[in-house]
Design a protein around this motif. Sequence first.
Motif, short mmCIF file in Angstrom:
data_model
loop_
_atom_site.label_atom_id
_atom_site.label_comp_id
_atom_site.label_asym_id
_atom_site.label_seq_id
_atom_site.Cartn_x
_atom_site.Cartn_y
_atom_site.Cartn_z
N SER A 233 0.84 -1.20 0.00
CA SER A 233 0.00 0.00 0.00
C SER A 233 0.87 1.25 0.00
O SER A 233 1.97 1.27 0.55
CB SER A 233 -0.92 0.00 1.22
N ASP B 113 -3.76 -0.82 -3.89
CA ASP B 113 -4.06 0.00 -2.72
C ASP B 113 -3.21 1.28 -2.74
O ASP B 113 -2.09 1.32 -2.22
CB ASP B 113 -3.78 -0.80 -1.45
N ARG C 63 -3.57 5.42 -1.89
CA ARG C 63 -4.38 6.41 -1.19
C ARG C 63 -3.79 7.80 -1.40
O ARG C 63 -2.59 7.93 -1.58
CB ARG C 63 -4.45 6.06 0.29
N ALA D 125 -12.00 8.66 -7.39
CA ALA D 125 -12.42 7.43 -6.74
C ALA D 125 -12.65 6.32 -7.76
O ALA D 125 -12.32 5.15 -7.52
CB ALA D 125 -13.69 7.68 -5.93
N THR E 56 -8.08 5.87 -3.18
CA THR E 56 -8.81 6.19 -1.95
C THR E 56 -8.42 7.58 -1.48
O THR E 56 -7.23 7.88 -1.35
CB THR E 56 -8.51 5.17 -0.84
N GLU F 136 -8.12 10.05 1.40
CA GLU F 136 -8.12 10.13 2.86
C GLU F 136 -8.61 11.51 3.31
O GLU F 136 -8.34 12.53 2.67
CB GLU F 136 -6.70 9.90 3.40
#
Length: 302
Positions: free
Chosen positions: A5, A44, A46, A64, A69, A71
Amino acid sequence: MTDASLLCVGNLTVDDLVVDGATTTALGGDALFAALAGRRVLDDVRMLAPVGTDVPATLLQAVAGAGVTIEATRPRSEPTVRNRVTYAADGTRVWDLLSGEDAFDLMSVYPEDVAPAALDVDGVLVSAMSLRSQLTLGPWLWDRVTRAERATTVYLDLQEDYVVGNERALLALVATCDVFLPSEVEAVTLAGTTDPALAAERFRDAGADVVVVKTAERGCVVATADGVETVPTEAVVPVDSTGAGDAFCGAFAAAHVAGADPVEAARVGAAAARVAIGGHGVAALLAERGITMPLVGAGEAR
């Protein structure tokens, strides 16, 4: 893809792209370019970047939809940094910053923007923001990740506009990252040499384990404990060079945190940069995710 990630920290902007007299409103900013490039490697990814009051929902939905993602940060009561970029027929462009420098700092990330759960990742890429925010965030972040049970690799990029006059503070900041990713201009200015390889070694002496000096169409210089290696790249004619360095950093960090060695990660970064410059703004990186950059009416965008 791996289960690693990556968190991309930086600025988000609203950009009016004027091409052949037509205006497309899209999101931009270093955090977005880096995150979209990172998605070429990891599932993954972010993004942590303050969102102002004027960001159209359709643009956030596009991010999105690309699998990034978003945050949460502290709420902002100010509009997002806005640019107008006008492209000429020969490919040149004129940037007009419609927001002031104070807005850039307000929309930069500070420690109070980072929720503890946001750092539960394998890698954190800190992209260029205001000088004050980076000098504040860097040591705070380094302290958090070095004390955490989970091993998190910190990647750092800078902004060439603030290097001159702040060399001592920025060299100290290099010690708060594992991987330093300056541009050639930033590297030679900060290190006080015209030789990118020598600059890279000086940054390793300053505390970074890996240094990658981006040299645009010439590729990059990678310095590790094993020595210094020049990694060439394939030169292409850009449609828009905006975000190339950010895309490189995002894809490099994603590949590296997934297990690639720095030289291979540099090749992955260069490939992402070539994609990024193939369209205006983030259009080419979004297109890879099957998303057409949305047009936004004047009433919604402003």
